[in-house]
Write an enzyme that holds these catalytic residues in place. Structure first.
Site, PDB file in Angstrom:
ATOM      1  CB  CYS A   2      -0.955   0.086   1.191  1.00 52.03           C
ATOM      2  SG  CYS A   2      -2.033  -1.314   1.358  1.00 52.03           S
ATOM      3  NE  ARG A  27       4.489   1.664  -0.431  1.00 54.46           N
ATOM      4  CZ  ARG A  27       5.530   1.421   0.337  1.00 54.46           C
ATOM      5  NH1 ARG A  27       6.736   1.690  -0.095  1.00 54.46           N
ATOM      6  NH2 ARG A  27       5.382   0.916   1.543  1.00 54.46           N
ATOM      7  CD1 TRP A  74      -0.567  -6.034  -3.618  1.00 53.44           C
ATOM      8  CD2 TRP A  74      -0.375  -6.693  -1.490  1.00 53.44           C
ATOM      9  NE1 TRP A  74      -0.177  -7.355  -3.611  1.00 53.44           N
ATOM     10  CE2 TRP A  74      -0.056  -7.787  -2.330  1.00 53.44           C
ATOM     11  CE3 TRP A  74      -0.322  -6.874  -0.112  1.00 53.44           C
ATOM     12  CZ2 TRP A  74       0.314  -9.023  -1.829  1.00 53.44           C
ATOM     13  CZ3 TRP A  74       0.039  -8.110   0.380  1.00 53.44           C
ATOM     14  CH2 TRP A  74       0.355  -9.166  -0.472  1.00 53.44           C
ATOM     15  CG  ASN A 100       1.882   0.417   4.164  1.00 57.47           C
ATOM     16  OD1 ASN A 100       1.535  -0.743   3.919  1.00 57.47           O
ATOM     17  ND2 ASN A 100       3.122   0.834   4.046  1.00 57.47           N
ATOM     18  N   GLY A 101      -0.036  -1.397   6.396  1.00 59.66           N
ATOM     19  CA  GLY A 101       0.398  -2.302   7.471  1.00 59.66           C
ATOM     20  C   GLY A 101      -0.716  -3.256   7.835  1.00 59.66           C
ATOM     21  CD  GLU A 470      16.440 -12.823  -9.661  1.00 53.65           C
ATOM     22  OE1 GLU A 470      15.903 -13.423  -8.713  1.00 53.65           O
ATOM     23  OE2 GLU A 470      16.093 -11.676  -9.999  1.00 53.65           O
ATOM     24  CE  LYS A 474      12.965 -10.734 -11.509  1.00 50.76           C
ATOM     25  NZ  LYS A 474      13.723 -10.757 -10.308  1.00 50.76           N
ATOM     26  CD  GLU A 477       9.133 -11.411  -9.545  1.00 47.38           C
ATOM     27  OE1 GLU A 477      10.220 -11.201 -10.115  1.00 47.38           O
ATOM     28  OE2 GLU A 477       8.775 -10.799  -8.531  1.00 47.38           O
ATOM     29  CG  HIS A 493      18.599 -37.023  -8.751  1.00 45.62           C
ATOM     30  ND1 HIS A 493      18.967 -38.317  -8.434  1.00 45.62           N
ATOM     31  CD2 HIS A 493      19.758 -36.359  -8.994  1.00 45.62           C
ATOM     32  CE1 HIS A 493      20.284 -38.425  -8.477  1.00 45.62           C
ATOM     33  NE2 HIS A 493      20.784 -37.241  -8.813  1.00 45.62           N
ATOM     34  CE  LYS A 592      11.063  -2.729  -6.496  1.00 47.17           C
ATOM     35  NZ  LYS A 592      11.762  -3.783  -7.245  1.00 47.17           N
TER      36      LYS A 592
HETATM   37  O1  M6R Z   1      12.879  -5.347  -1.006  1.00 45.39           O
HETATM   38  P1  M6R Z   1      13.367  -6.750  -0.828  1.00 45.39           P
HETATM   39  O2  M6R Z   1      14.656  -7.016  -1.552  1.00 45.39           O
HETATM   40  O3  M6R Z   1      13.468  -7.165   0.606  1.00 45.39           O
HETATM   41  O4  M6R Z   1      12.253  -7.642  -1.502  1.00 45.39           O
HETATM   42  C1  M6R Z   1      12.320  -9.041  -1.455  1.00 45.39           C
HETATM   43  C2  M6R Z   1      11.338  -9.672  -2.416  1.00 45.39           C
HETATM   44  O5  M6R Z   1      10.029  -9.313  -2.089  1.00 45.39           O
HETATM   45  C3  M6R Z   1      11.608  -9.252  -3.866  1.00 45.39           C
HETATM   46  O6  M6R Z   1      12.917  -9.569  -4.250  1.00 45.39           O
HETATM   47  C4  M6R Z   1      10.618  -9.953  -4.810  1.00 45.39           C
HETATM   48  O7  M6R Z   1      10.860 -11.322  -4.842  1.00 45.39           O
HETATM   49  C5  M6R Z   1      10.716  -9.327  -6.192  1.00 45.39           C
HETATM   50  N1  M6R Z   1       9.419  -9.219  -6.765  1.00 45.39           N
HETATM   51  C6  M6R Z   1      11.588 -10.105  -7.123  1.00 45.39           C
HETATM   52  O8  M6R Z   1      11.570  -9.624  -8.421  1.00 45.39           O
END
Ligand code: M6R
Length: 597
Positions: A2, A27, A74, A100-101, A470, A474, A477, A493, A592
């Site tokens: 948020c 956010r 969010w 937010n929270g 990673e 990507k 996501e 395996h 984010k």
């Molecule tokens: O801000 P942070 O690095 O702590 O965030 C961690 C994850 O939430 C963040 O890396 C998330 O996995 C991203 N969407 C990856 O692209």
């Protein structure tokens, strides 16, 4: 999660609120709303969906108010609909709240408030805050908010307005909030991106601090009502750094920024072949390192383990922050806990950090002044600039660069010697990454072959296993294509059963002792009809024959190979997603900064 923005000054508030919300949309974008004070009454306008829906609704309204608060959501408690959208009112529509929270005791508070006659209409935890303020309100909003936050358990960044007071009261515990100090105007926001075009002077609110924003400026108090002097800091990021700079999406812009952002991470830290870091700890006293993080930052942590064990010779454990805090971790006084976080606000990572009460802690963080950066004993800032795309790209390469610097620094501090060749090579990485980016068109062409795919496997070994993880993260996501990262040798395996002519398999393989072994894995996939993309630094005939597509990267030392190998994987994910028509900067269900557990 948020985003919050608030404005009080001499100009109409609504344009500030809308432009701030647009910058905070990364956010969360389930719903958005604003509250302004018009002719002595609070007016709330809110809509389900992204900010543009709210903007369309506001287009027919004339709002002259010079005070307002706004929110982009969010969803946590309650579905993403208009009723659950913020701001929330109390019973009499005299108090409006954005939050937010997560309020953990909201159920108990709800029962209490309802038993006292309050009518709660949404499913959110936030609405109970408005009703609690109403309960405590006599004739002073600041006092009512102070009493309210004493009753709240959990996390909050709050901005509150009242119909009978020309003020915004803000408070924080656990969720980020900053004040922006302008001329004859004051802002509050979840982060600097929302206000940087108006002021660069900011104050980072600390936990349990309350700020009172009025037309005359602001004052800051603690929960006991004592006045505080906030420390004003200057934000150095320019608006250009936050804008898309001509790229279609922030993600693409941030991928292309990496030669510059890695150079920024290195700047001032390599001096005459020696590493300079302001790290206040003696690595000679450290007997074990624990690294904890989430998501992409966790992948950097896995690379960090490989680097530190190889370069420094210290044992390293890596844990998901969300698991670490719940597994009674054994932390000794000579251990070092490293937390990695782009945002510095990830709730799980912050909670994991709080487990380390008896050892040294070090943060690798991008956002200056973020909660994690303030709570660690020492740290390394990434200096990667604001990362707006929800999918992390440039933060990842700056995290890996920081971990290489840290490993070399520890090596030098412990042994008095350092691998100067590796340092020289590290300094040439930005230019090598540029050469891959110059070839982006080739990767874009390859990405067309992913259209219509539903499954993919990313395989790598050693330090490039986390790169495979990673790359897979990507792709899933931003393109919503299922992608699994695996150590290449583990394929036989189990995952090998998945391979047929519809399965894309992406190999990451560099020169070195395990090169031949990975070639055997490529053979195994080819034999089962899988479609192969290979990322490699080897101009090798067998690879060319076995792979459908080969993407060449510059040859570098194994320790640095993640920095070059990840670039084609980021581009591949971006182009596949864009071709699939996904809004790459705002993939569904993601935010984010994950500031809830
Ligand atoms: O801000 P942070 O690095 O702590 O965030 C961690 C994850 O939430 C963040 O890396 C998330 O996995 C991203 N969407 C990856 O692209």
């Amino acid at each position: 999660m948020c985003g919050i923005i608030g404005y009080i000054g001499k100009k109409p508030a609504t344009p500030f609120l809308i432009s701030g919300l647009k910058r905070l949309e990364y956010r969360g974008y389930d719903s958005a709303g604003i509250c302004v004070l018009e002719n002595g009454a609070l007016e709330i306008i809110k809509e389900e969906g992204p900010i543009k829906m709210l903007e369309a609704e506001l287009a027919n309204k004339i709002l002259n108010s010079t005070i307002g608060i706004a929110h982009t959501r969010w969803a946590t408690h309650g579905r993403p609909n208009k009723i659950n959208a913020h701001p929330h009112f109390d019973c009499q529509k005299k108090i409006a709240v954005v939050h937010n929270g997560i309020i953990e005791n909201f159920q108990a508070l709800k029962v209490l408030l309802e038993s006292e006659g309050h009518k709660i209409i949404s499913e959110t935890d936030t609405e109970i805050i408005a009703h609690l303020i109403e309960k405590f309100y006599v004739d002073n909003l600041e006092k009512a908010v102070t009493e309210t936050i004493k009753c709240l358990e959990g996390t909050f960044g709050l901005a509150v307005m009242c119909a009978t007071e020309h003020k915004i009261i803000v408070a924080r515990r656990g969720s980020p909030l900053i004040l922006g100090i302008g001329e004859n105007e004051t802002f509050v926001a979840s982060d600097a991106s929302a206000i940087i075009e108006h002021t660069q002077q900011v104050i980072y609110l600390k936990d349990n601090e309350i700020a009172i924003l009025s037309e005359d400026g602001y004052s800051l108090k603690n929960i006991n009502g004592e006045l505080l002097t906030g420390e004003t800091q200057e934000i150095k990021w320019t608006i250009d750094e936050i804008e898309k700079g001509g790229f279609k999406h922030f993600m693409l812009k941030e991928i292309f920024e990496q030669p510059k952002t890695i150079a920024n991470t290195l700047r001032g830290r390599v001096n005459n072949g020696s590493i300079k870091l302001s790290v206040n700890l003696d690595p000679k006293k450290v007997d074990k390192i624990i690294i904890t993080a989430c998501g992409t930052s966790w992948h950097s942590a896995l690379i960090g383990k490989y680097l530190i064990e190889k370069i420094v010779g210290l044992p390293v454990e890596v844990d998901y922050a969300s698991e670490f805090r719940y597994r009674n971790p054994i932390i000794g006084p000579n251990n070092l806990l490293i937390v990695i976080s782009q945002s510095g606000e990830t709730a799980d990572t912050l909670a994991a950090l709080k487990e380390a009460t008896n050892c040294e802690t070090l943060g690798i963080v991008n956002i200056v002044g973020s909660t994690i950066s303030r709570e660690v004993k020492s740290g390394i800032y990434l200096h990667a600039g604001p990362e707006i795309g929800v999918a992390s790209t440039k933060a990842f390469t700056s995290q890996v660069t920081s971990l290489i610097l840290l490993a070399l620094y520890f090596e030098e501090q412990i042994s008095g010697e350092v691998d100067r060749e590796l340092i020289n090579e590290l300094e040439s990485i930005p230019q090598k990454i540029q050469s891959i980016l110059d070839n982006a068109k080739e990767i874009k062409a390859i990405s067309q072959n992913f259209i219509g795919s539903h499954n993919s496997l990313y395989l790598g070994r050693g330090i490039n296993f986390p790169v495979a993880l990673e790359g897979a993260l990507k792709l899933k996501e931003v393109s919503y294509i299922h992608a699994e990262g695996y150590p290449a040798a583990e394929m036989k395996h189990g995952p090998i059963a998945l391979i047929d002519e519809n399965m894309f398999v992406v190999f990451v393989v560099n020169h070195g002792p395990i090169f031949e072994k990975v070639i055997s894995n490529i053979q195994e996939v080819r034999a089962r009809g899988g479609r192969i993309i290979t990322i490699t630094d080897m101009d090798n005939e067998v690879i060319k024959k076995l792979s459908d597509y080969v993407i060449m990267v510059p040859s570098v030392s194994e320790e640095l190979s993640p920095l070059v190998n990840i670039i084609p994987l980021q581009l591949l994910a971006y182009y596949v997603a864009d071709l699939n028509g996904v809004n790459v900067d705002k993939p569904r269900n993601l935010a984010k900064s994950v500031t809830v557990e």
